[in-house]
Design a protein around this motif. Structure first.
Motif, PDB file in Angstrom:
ATOM      1  N   PRO A  95       7.413   1.083  -1.890  1.00 60.48           N
ATOM      2  CA  PRO A  95       6.600   1.384  -0.814  1.00 60.48           C
ATOM      3  C   PRO A  95       5.612   1.717  -0.760  1.00 60.48           C
ATOM      4  O   PRO A  95       4.580   1.832   0.536  1.00 60.48           O
ATOM      5  N   PHE A  96       5.200   2.892  -1.815  1.00 63.21           N
ATOM      6  CA  PHE A  96       4.772   3.265  -1.936  1.00 63.21           C
ATOM      7  C   PHE A  96       2.918   2.513  -2.380  1.00 63.21           C
ATOM      8  O   PHE A  96       1.718   3.333  -2.359  1.00 63.21           O
ATOM      9  N   VAL A  97       3.702   1.382  -2.834  1.00 66.65           N
ATOM     10  CA  VAL A  97       1.990   0.631  -3.257  1.00 66.65           C
ATOM     11  C   VAL A  97       1.611  -0.015  -1.755  1.00 66.65           C
ATOM     12  O   VAL A  97       0.359   0.098  -1.395  1.00 66.65           O
ATOM     13  N   VAL A  98       2.649  -0.362  -0.922  1.00 68.11           N
ATOM     14  CA  VAL A  98       2.422   0.014   0.655  1.00 68.11           C
ATOM     15  C   VAL A  98       1.676   0.854   1.239  1.00 68.11           C
ATOM     16  O   VAL A  98       0.618   0.259   2.023  1.00 68.11           O
ATOM     17  N   ILE A 103      -3.963   2.780   2.796  1.00 65.89           N
ATOM     18  CA  ILE A 103      -4.274   3.681   2.819  1.00 65.89           C
ATOM     19  C   ILE A 103      -6.167   2.856   2.620  1.00 65.89           C
ATOM     20  O   ILE A 103      -7.084   3.696   3.088  1.00 65.89           O
ATOM     21  N   TYR A 104      -5.977   2.012   1.214  1.00 64.60           N
ATOM     22  CA  TYR A 104      -7.110   0.962   0.830  1.00 64.60           C
ATOM     23  C   TYR A 104      -8.104   0.394   2.225  1.00 64.60           C
ATOM     24  O   TYR A 104      -9.424   0.703   2.081  1.00 64.60           O
ATOM     25  N   CYS A 424     -11.073  -2.738  -7.859  1.00 57.41           N
ATOM     26  CA  CYS A 424     -10.920  -3.294  -6.279  1.00 57.41           C
ATOM     27  C   CYS A 424      -9.726  -4.490  -7.455  1.00 57.41           C
ATOM     28  O   CYS A 424      -8.930  -4.717  -7.148  1.00 57.41           O
ATOM     29  N   THR A 425     -10.831  -4.873  -8.281  1.00 59.34           N
ATOM     30  CA  THR A 425      -9.971  -6.534  -8.406  1.00 59.34           C
ATOM     31  C   THR A 425      -9.129  -5.481  -9.332  1.00 59.34           C
ATOM     32  O   THR A 425      -7.411  -6.198  -9.296  1.00 59.34           O
ATOM     33  N   LEU A 426      -9.235  -4.977 -10.462  1.00 55.96           N
ATOM     34  CA  LEU A 426      -8.223  -4.632 -10.910  1.00 55.96           C
ATOM     35  C   LEU A 426      -7.207  -4.080 -10.116  1.00 55.96           C
ATOM     36  O   LEU A 426      -5.861  -4.111 -10.309  1.00 55.96           O
ATOM     37  N   LEU A 427      -7.392  -3.256  -9.316  1.00 53.66           N
ATOM     38  CA  LEU A 427      -5.917  -2.612  -7.918  1.00 53.66           C
ATOM     39  C   LEU A 427      -4.992  -3.274  -7.485  1.00 53.66           C
ATOM     40  O   LEU A 427      -4.088  -3.746  -7.090  1.00 53.66           O
ATOM     41  N   VAL A 431      -1.374  -3.773  -9.061  1.00 49.27           N
ATOM     42  CA  VAL A 431      -0.393  -3.417  -8.050  1.00 49.27           C
ATOM     43  C   VAL A 431      -0.389  -3.856  -6.664  1.00 49.27           C
ATOM     44  O   VAL A 431       0.730  -3.798  -6.568  1.00 49.27           O
ATOM     45  N   ILE A 432      -1.554  -4.889  -5.868  1.00 48.80           N
ATOM     46  CA  ILE A 432      -1.354  -5.008  -4.589  1.00 48.80           C
ATOM     47  C   ILE A 432      -1.118  -6.170  -4.541  1.00 48.80           C
ATOM     48  O   ILE A 432       0.200  -6.645  -3.989  1.00 48.80           O
ATOM     49  N   LEU A 433      -0.804  -7.025  -5.299  1.00 48.47           N
ATOM     50  CA  LEU A 433      -0.508  -8.895  -5.509  1.00 48.47           C
ATOM     51  C   LEU A 433       0.797  -9.044  -5.920  1.00 48.47           C
ATOM     52  O   LEU A 433       1.591  -9.059  -5.176  1.00 48.47           O
ATOM     53  N   PRO A 434       1.042  -7.980  -7.295  1.00 43.46           N
ATOM     54  CA  PRO A 434       2.419  -8.157  -7.938  1.00 43.46           C
ATOM     55  C   PRO A 434       3.735  -8.100  -6.726  1.00 43.46           C
ATOM     56  O   PRO A 434       4.406  -8.062  -6.652  1.00 43.46           O
ATOM     57  N   VAL A 435       3.441  -6.649  -5.339  1.00 45.96           N
ATOM     58  CA  VAL A 435       4.420  -6.432  -4.597  1.00 45.96           C
ATOM     59  C   VAL A 435       4.451  -7.164  -3.547  1.00 45.96           C
ATOM     60  O   VAL A 435       5.997  -7.747  -3.237  1.00 45.96           O
ATOM     61  N   PHE A 436       3.023  -7.306  -3.479  1.00 48.83           N
ATOM     62  CA  PHE A 436       2.269  -7.979  -1.693  1.00 48.83           C
ATOM     63  C   PHE A 436       3.375  -9.398  -1.626  1.00 48.83           C
ATOM     64  O   PHE A 436       4.371 -10.033  -0.522  1.00 48.83           O
TER      65      PHE A 436
END
Length: 476
Positions: A95-98, A103-104, A424-427, A431-436
């Motif tokens: 949920p925090f990643v979402v 925010i991003y 942004c690529t590292l994020l 972070v984003i892709l592993p969760v989504f």
């Protein structure tokens, strides 16, 4: 760029590829990577001094059999496998990643709405240049006037003709002019002299008007040509200054866009120029061009991936990831006071390539994985490619540090844009892709069903083999 890509391509598949093969053979046969000699056994190294052990040891305690993955004990891979993968896929972290991505996306969208429609000329100057002080003072106190525009007439013209005079007045309408033509007509009215033909016009101009001390500076604005006993005016120039509001650059560009088409359709052949027009030409295209180029780049990726399909969903995720990174860099660099200049446009194009290089392996490994769950698939993808992505992006970001010490605003713009591209690529990769990817397709249920069917079939075969074997005492 094309030459660089071709040379790099052939270099990788020729010399660099051969070096990798040679290094792999050395490593497999336990040869030293520098001295190319056989690495001594552990018992032999234990009897030698520490410096010899340091020089000759390969860092691994090899067993009798060859390790399938000699880098599985690397500290980054160990950290990803034992700690990070479990943490990022935790149900309480998602949920925090979402929220982080929302925010991003919000800041990126807000930045895209505030794109500065042009480049500030100060950014094109050296940081400590005196020209910066001049430009700041000029913008602060004298920004209500456009740059002095040179109006160059490059053909012989009948200046004594009333129609030509009206055309010149029409073209200079709305400007504050510094014109030898206007001053000359005013002079003729003051001295009450009529010059309605060529000979009178030119003779009075040369013998009387240009001899006056207050008008002598116009000599450099008129080019005479003598053919026999007859003088002709083959070219001349005027100066135009427009009254503008606070948004000087935007109005100057609009002014330039109106004047240039007139030079093509008017009977008078002229050109308008000021050294700042070089930057204003770029300024006028600085918003539309990066959007068009970035959009064309994404479209090109779509076309190429359509013909080089590994998996349709993998291509879809790749396009989404690249678009998210591209818009994030564009919006955040606007919020970081980066204008649209030549450097930022090139960085946006490079961001497209940088994002594809790092997101594609992770996404395709996940899509093609055959594990039971999406979570396990993304863990395996991060374990396989996470170390390489982290090393590559880290070395890329460290390489940007020297740009901070170059006294140039353009170089600092380059640092900002590339830093945002790497971040942004590292994020997205960690972070984003592993969760989504654990929420959305592709589903892994069909892989689970296939594995169950294969396992059941294998158990039945084993049962049949055991029942047909009379030597077995125990039934299954």
């Amino acid at each position: 760029m094309c030459v660089s890509i071709l040379l790099n391509y052939f270099y990788i598949f020729s010399f660099f590829g051969s070096c990798l093969v040679f290094a792999g053979q050395l490593e497999q046969n336990r040869y030293h990577s520098i001295f190319c000699c056989k690495i001594p056994s552990a018992e032999y190294l234990d009897r030698k001094p520490v410096w010899f052990q340091t020089m000759m040891n390969d860092g691994h305690r090899h067993t009798s059999h060859h390790e399938t993955n000699p880098y599985q004990h690397h500290f980054i891979q160990h950290f990803l496998r034992e700690h990070y993968n479990e943490w990022i896929t935790n149900i309480y972290v998602k949920p925090f990643v979402v929220i982080l991505y929302l925010i991003y996306a919000s800041f990126s969208f807000m930045g895209c709405l505030q794109i500065n429609d042009g480049a500030n000329i100060i950014n094109l100057l050296a940081s400590e240049s005196p020209s910066v002080s001049y430009a700041l003072i000029q913008q602060k106190y004298f920004s209500n006037y456009s740059p002095v525009i040179g109006f160059y007439i490059y053909e012989p013209l009948e200046y004594w003709n009333g129609t030509v005079q009206e055309d010149l007045k029409t073209l200079s309408q709305g400007f504050n002019t510094v014109s030898w033509v206007e001053q000359y007509y005013q002079y003729l009215r003051v001295v009450n002299i009529s010059a309605t033909n060529k000979s009178d016009f030119i003779s009075i101009l040369q013998s009387s008007f240009l001899k006056k001390p207050e008008f002598q500076h116009f000599k450099n604005d008129i080019i005479f040509s003598k053919a026999g006993d007859e003088n002709n005016i083959i070219a001349s120039r005027l100066y135009l200054v427009a009254r503008t509001s606070e948004n000087t650059q935007r109005e100057a560009v609009e002014l330039l866009e109106k004047l240039r088409p007139l030079s093509l359709i008017q009977s008078i052949k002229f050109i308008v120029f000021n050294p700042t027009f070089v930057f204003m030409d770029h300024y006028g295209l600085s918003v539309t061009m990066p959007v068009l180029i970035s959009g064309f780049g994404i479209l090109l990726v779509l076309i190429l991936t359509f013909f080089l399909v590994i998996h349709p969903l993998g291509n879809f995720w790749l396009i989404l990831s690249v678009t998210s990174i591209e818009l994030g860099v564009l919006g955040l660099m606007t919020l970081w006071n980066v204008d649209m200049d030549c450097i930022s446009i090139l960085c946006l194009i490079y961001t497209l390539n940088f994002a594809i290089d790092h997101c594609a392996p992770l996404l395709y490994t996940f899509v093609l994985a055959t594990e039971h769950t999406r979570t396990q698939c993304i863990k395996n993808s991060l374990e396989e490619h996470g170390t390489a992505i982290l090393q590559n992006v880290s070395s890329f970001l460290i390489g940007l540090v020297p740009l901070l010490f170059v006294p140039s605003n353009l170089t600092f713009t380059l640092f900002k844009c590339l830093l945002l591209a790497g971040s942004c690529t590292l994020l997205h990769c960690f972070v984003i892709l592993p969760v989504f990817l654990t929420f959305f397709p592709p589903s892994k249920k069909h892989h689970k069903k296939k594995k169950r069917a294969k396992r059941k079939e294998r158990e039945e075969i084993e049962c049949i083999e055991i029942q047909e074997n009379p030597d077995h005492v125990t039934a299954v």
